[in-house]
Scaffold this motif. Structure first.
Motif, short mmCIF file in Angstrom:
data_model
loop_
_atom_site.label_atom_id
_atom_site.label_comp_id
_atom_site.label_asym_id
_atom_site.label_seq_id
_atom_site.Cartn_x
_atom_site.Cartn_y
_atom_site.Cartn_z
N VAL A 159 22.65 -8.40 5.26
CA VAL A 159 21.21 -8.46 5.54
C VAL A 159 20.82 -7.44 6.61
N TYR A 160 21.64 -7.32 7.66
CA TYR A 160 21.29 -6.37 8.72
C TYR A 160 21.39 -4.93 8.22
N ALA A 161 22.38 -4.64 7.39
CA ALA A 161 22.50 -3.29 6.82
C ALA A 161 21.27 -2.97 5.98
N ALA A 162 20.77 -3.96 5.25
CA ALA A 162 19.56 -3.75 4.46
C ALA A 162 18.35 -3.49 5.36
N GLN A 181 8.34 -2.53 9.57
CA GLN A 181 8.53 -2.16 8.17
C GLN A 181 8.17 -3.40 7.33
N GLU A 182 7.22 -3.24 6.44
CA GLU A 182 6.72 -4.36 5.65
C GLU A 182 7.41 -4.40 4.29
N THR A 183 7.81 -5.60 3.88
CA THR A 183 8.42 -5.77 2.58
C THR A 183 8.19 -7.20 2.11
N SER A 189 15.64 -8.51 -1.66
CA SER A 189 16.80 -8.91 -2.49
C SER A 189 17.32 -7.72 -3.28
N ARG A 190 16.41 -6.93 -3.83
CA ARG A 190 16.80 -5.76 -4.60
C ARG A 190 17.47 -4.72 -3.71
N ARG A 191 16.97 -4.57 -2.49
CA ARG A 191 17.57 -3.61 -1.57
C ARG A 191 19.01 -4.02 -1.24
N MET A 192 19.30 -5.30 -1.24
CA MET A 192 20.66 -5.79 -1.03
C MET A 192 21.52 -5.63 -2.28
N GLY A 193 20.90 -5.23 -3.40
CA GLY A 193 21.63 -5.08 -4.66
C GLY A 193 21.74 -6.37 -5.43
N LYS A 198 15.49 -18.38 -5.58
CA LYS A 198 15.03 -19.23 -4.49
C LYS A 198 16.15 -19.46 -3.48
N ASN A 199 17.37 -19.69 -3.97
CA ASN A 199 18.49 -19.91 -3.06
C ASN A 199 18.78 -18.67 -2.22
N LEU A 200 18.70 -17.48 -2.86
CA LEU A 200 18.91 -16.24 -2.11
C LEU A 200 17.81 -16.05 -1.08
N HIS A 201 16.57 -16.39 -1.47
CA HIS A 201 15.43 -16.32 -0.56
C HIS A 201 15.72 -17.10 0.72
#
Length: 358
Positions: A159-162, A181-183, A189-193, A198-201
């Motif tokens: 998460v921190y790398a993202a 930085q707004e997202t 989630s996509r940036r993390m690959g 919902k669980n990932l959220h």
């Protein structure tokens, strides 16, 4: 002799006539005085340039002039963090990779323990009993690290790398001016690959809250940071509970203090297939990726640095299993294990990655 030196030499000849300037015609007096003034400017420029080069050699952040060319800017960012005017930028890395300070990867800051994520619900509920104060983090010999806040794990590393990746093309925030930085959770989630769920959220939100709570004291090479906040984060309507929607907004802020850990040779970019690894495999891959050559290390040291949750007696077997996994052809060559050898007494190990010459 370069052009500046030649010009300085010519001006020296003119300025040498200053002692008898009063005896010269008025036009010559003016010429000589102007030459002397020009020489002083050039000498000051040479001295300033030398001081700047010396400062850059000792600094994690290279200083560029505000009018530096795009090519100069791009070239400097290949190796380290850059300051241009008031803006500080992280080094540049491929869009197919993500990067972190090597000093983080050589410690138990992002441990391979699984008990951290098991407390996600308590983190989301704001349970302050999970917080620790001034905990000394097991570190490699060249790093001293003390943590206050929530303890972190390998998922938090992802998460921190993202989060840092959002600043790949933008300047970091200053401490007195928060540039966010707004997202949203879908894009994050996509940036993390990963695919959004919902669980990932919930896992991402809990991780961001852990990261927001952390304050570090770290000594590494030239860096001596007494109160480093990893990041600030806010959620849509500043709500940290309730319904979870992919469109929920995230505002991320990372200040330029983190750039002190991105000097020459002080950061590591890792390709996404390795970034997405979990547990001990992820920690081992990132630990060795942060080095450039093999060296013999005690298995007990690796046990402590990894934050391995089980007993020490189980660690060697787990380590061997992980190294076999990291030797597979599916692992990118940059982080693929080419060989590993245990010492005769089985207390030490030497690991070599494919790109290393020794």
């Amino acid at each position: 002799m370069n052009k500046k030196a030649m010009k300085c030499s010519e001006l020296s000849i003119l300025a040498a006539n200053l002692p008898d300037v009063a005896s010269r015609p008025q036009e010559e007096q003016q010429l000589i005085l102007e030459a002397a003034g020009e020489q002083i400017k050039i000498l000051r420029s040479i001295i300033k340039g030398g001081e700047q080069k010396k400062n850059n050699a000792n600094s994690a952040i290279v200083e560029l002039a505000i009018d530096a060319t795009a090519e100069e800017f791009k070239s400097a960012r290949i190796r380290q963090a850059v300051r241009r005017g008031a803006d500080v930028y992280l080094p540049s890395w491929s869009a197919m990779s993500q990067a972190l300070p090597s000093s983080f990867l050589r410690t138990a800051l992002f441990s391979c323990a699984t008990n951290v994520t098991s407390e996600n619900e308590r983190v989301l509920a704001g349970d302050s009993t999970l917080l620790v104060a001034n905990k000394v983090i097991a570190s490699f010999s060249s790093v001293s690290l003390v943590l206050s806040g929530n303890e972190l794990c390998q998922f938090d590393r992802q998460v921190y790398a993202a989060c840092l990746d959002y600043y790949r093309d933008f300047p970091l925030a200053t401490s007195d001016c928060k540039q966010y930085q707004e997202t949203n959770f879908y894009e994050f989630s996509r940036r993390m690959g990963n695919q959004y769920s919902k669980n990932l959220h919930k896992s991402i939100q809990a991780s961001l809250l852990r990261l927001r709570s952390v304050e570090l004291r770290i000594k590494y090479k030239r860096a001596n940071l007494e109160a480093l906040k990893l990041m600030t984060v806010y959620f849509e309507d500043d709500s940290e509970g309730g319904d979870f929607k992919a469109s929920d907004r995230i505002s991320i802020c990372i200040t330029n203090e983190i750039a002190e850990l991105f000097g020459v040779g002080d950061w590591t970019a890792v390709e996404m297939p390795v970034v997405k690894l979990k547990g001990l495999a992820a920690w081992v891959a990132h630990f060795y990726a942060s080095h450039s050559e093999s060296r013999e290390l005690s298995i007990e040291t690796l046990y402590k640095l990894s934050g391995y949750q089980s007993k020490f007696s189980n660690f060697k077997a787990s380590l061997k299993q992980v190294l076999e996994k990291l030797a597979d052809e599916s692992i990118p060559a940059h982080t693929r294990v080419s060989s590993y050898v245990f010492s005769e007494d089985d207390k030490k190990i030497t690991v070599k990655l494919s790109p290393w010459k020794k």
